[in-house]
Motif scaffolding. Structure first.
Motif, PDB file in Angstrom:
ATOM      1  N   ASP A 163      -6.938  45.917  61.767  1.00  0.00           N
ATOM      2  CA  ASP A 163      -6.075  47.079  61.978  1.00  0.00           C
ATOM      3  C   ASP A 163      -5.994  47.481  63.448  1.00  0.00           C
ATOM      4  N   ASP A 167      -2.491  47.430  65.491  1.00  0.00           N
ATOM      5  CA  ASP A 167      -2.028  48.643  66.155  1.00  0.00           C
ATOM      6  C   ASP A 167      -1.776  48.390  67.639  1.00  0.00           C
ATOM      7  N   VAL A 171       2.086  47.836  66.132  1.00  0.00           N
ATOM      8  CA  VAL A 171       2.460  49.208  65.798  1.00  0.00           C
ATOM      9  C   VAL A 171       2.688  50.029  67.059  1.00  0.00           C
TER      10      VAL A 171
END
Length: 173
Positions: A163, A167, A171
């Motif tokens: 994650d 990110d 993201v």
């Protein structure tokens, strides 16, 4: 309905990004690309069978085109790591797109070139684009693992580093 097959490290983490999308008829965790028939998880996880952990996605291209599947796929992986994905190390955790026809192959190559020229990564893109091979569904306990074992899945994903990488590279960009 068509099939798409993606290797992106641990197959548990590759289910959730796709399952809630429109036009997705099903996602099965499994193995492909190796030299042993009907491999088990215990055999695949050694890296000796040559298989990749993959998800095989059944999708309606009218509702969710293959190009969108590819965009979503790239945003789930580190395409520069040829030794596995995040804390999962070994050949069974390498990234690859397994194409099912010439159209998918062409689109996968174009998508890879787009990622390579995006400037998001300083290292070369090593994700392979390979013809689809025999797909072996993983054992039942792997199917829907993130729903059946919510806390274990969350803990494993949290410690993987996936994650944070996503990110940083996708993201947040």
């Amino acid at each position: 309905m068509q099939k798409a097959t993606f290797a992106g490290g641990c197959f548990w983490c590759m289910v959730t990004p796709f399952e809630e999308q429109p036009g997705i008829g099903g996602i099965v965790s499994g193995y492909t690309g190796g030299h042993m028939e009907n491999p088990t998880y215990e055999e695949v996880k050694t890296g000796a069978t040559g298989h990749y952990e993959v998800v095989e996605i059944t999708f309606d291209p009218q509702l969710f085109p293959y190009e969108r599947l590819l965009e979503l796929y790239w945003q789930q992986i580190d395409p520069t790591d040829d030794g596995g994905q995040f804390h999962d190390r070994g050949s069974q955790y390498r990234t690859a797109i397994f194409f099912h026809d010439e159209a998918q192959e062409k689109l996968a190559i174009e998508a890879k070139e787009k990622v390579a020229s995006s400037g998001k990564f300083t290292k070369p893109i090593v994700t392979e684009i390979l013809p689809a091979q025999t797909f072996y569904p993983a054992e039942d306990y792997h199917q829907g693992y993130h729903k059946k074992n919510k806390e274990e899945y969350k803990a494993d994903r949290a410690k993987s580093g996936r994650d944070e990488f996503l990110d940083q590279h996708w993201v947040g960009k």
